[in-house]
Write an enzyme that holds these catalytic residues in place. Sequence first.
Site, PDB file in Angstrom:
ATOM      1  N   ARG A  21     -12.438   6.891  -1.513  1.00  0.00           N
ATOM      2  CA  ARG A  21     -11.317   5.981  -1.280  1.00  0.00           C
ATOM      3  C   ARG A  21     -11.696   4.603  -1.809  1.00  0.00           C
ATOM      4  O   ARG A  21     -12.877   4.233  -1.832  1.00  0.00           O
ATOM      5  CB  ARG A  21     -11.014   5.872   0.218  1.00  0.00           C
ATOM      6  N   CYS A  66       0.801  -1.228   0.000  1.00  0.00           N
ATOM      7  CA  CYS A  66       0.000   0.000   0.000  1.00  0.00           C
ATOM      8  C   CYS A  66       0.838   1.284   0.000  1.00  0.00           C
ATOM      9  O   CYS A  66       1.433   1.610  -1.012  1.00  0.00           O
ATOM     10  CB  CYS A  66      -1.008  -0.047   1.136  1.00  0.00           C
ATOM     11  N   HIS A 117      -3.689  -5.544   2.232  1.00  0.00           N
ATOM     12  CA  HIS A 117      -3.399  -5.673   3.662  1.00  0.00           C
ATOM     13  C   HIS A 117      -4.076  -6.958   4.130  1.00  0.00           C
ATOM     14  O   HIS A 117      -4.607  -7.713   3.343  1.00  0.00           O
ATOM     15  CB  HIS A 117      -4.027  -4.523   4.459  1.00  0.00           C
TER      16      HIS A 117
HETATM   17  N1  GLN Z   1      -1.982   6.911   2.203  1.00  0.00           N
HETATM   18  C1  GLN Z   1      -2.124   6.081   1.055  1.00  0.00           C
HETATM   19  C2  GLN Z   1      -3.461   6.247   0.370  1.00  0.00           C
HETATM   20  O1  GLN Z   1      -4.441   6.588   0.999  1.00  0.00           O
HETATM   21  C3  GLN Z   1      -1.854   4.633   1.423  1.00  0.00           C
HETATM   22  C4  GLN Z   1      -2.846   4.083   2.408  1.00  0.00           C
HETATM   23  C5  GLN Z   1      -2.452   2.744   2.983  1.00  0.00           C
HETATM   24  O2  GLN Z   1      -1.274   2.407   3.125  1.00  0.00           O
HETATM   25  N2  GLN Z   1      -3.451   1.975   3.386  1.00  0.00           N
HETATM   26  O3  GLN Z   1      -3.559   6.041  -0.812  1.00  0.00           O
END
Ligand code: GLN
Length: 245
Positions: free
Chosen positions: A128, A94, A194
């Site tokens: 998101r 990520c 994850h």
């Molecule tokens: N901050 C990054 C995003 O929002 C990665 C998020 C994460 O590692 N879960 O894209």
Amino acid sequence: MRLRLLSLYPDQMNIYADRGNLTFIRKRCEWRGIGFELTSCGLGEEFDPGGHDLIYMGGGQDRDQKAVAGDLVRVKRGQMFTARDDGAVILAVCGGYQLLGRSYQLEGERIEGLGLAGLETVRESGPRLIGPVAITVDLDGTERTLAGFENHGGRTYLDTGCEPLGRVRSGHGNNGRDGLEGVHDRNLFGTYLHGPLLPKNAWLADHLIGLALEHHHGGPVELEPLPDELESAAHQSALRAAEAG
Ligand code: GLN
């Protein structure tokens, strides 16, 4: 035999229990009688590029990513390229995955990445990309599945010719549009999954352990199979969640 694992920024880059990936590799080595050595490398610290077989970086919030990105580029870029060219295995999840690319473009701000992989990430308008995810992966002529959980605002785009880690079966993947997930280039692996990734996908853990041992010991290594009942159940449960979504 011994596996030397380097954890980059464990204090900042550990979202959704990504640190569990390290514990899982440790346990799978110990269960097989393979030596395991864990070194951490944080802000301002350099590392020996020839001293590690597997380099790991987990995910992080934008704020944490900003904190480590400058350090990664300024202090560790040369070591990362040398380690990669020398055959060390790199796994980034990520936020860590995004930093393998050239940049992460946020509103009004561009975070420079390592440029180890031909990709760019952009924080576009829109929700998101969150939820269970399953992808199909073919690393050696056999199709396998990875299942996990994704939560990212950034959308990642691979350069033409840059190979993804897998193809999205369900979920969003790199950007919710092109059906691609992650990046894979020889010993370099990046993914949005994850979960943590490895306890839910034991086959990938073993694939990485095999490559890392090969890097250290200079030849292919046959890994003893493990019972994996709990790991299979964890995988099936993550897969069911992805398929129900
Ligand atoms: N901050 C990054 C995003 O929002 C990665 C998020 C994460 O590692 N879960 O894209």
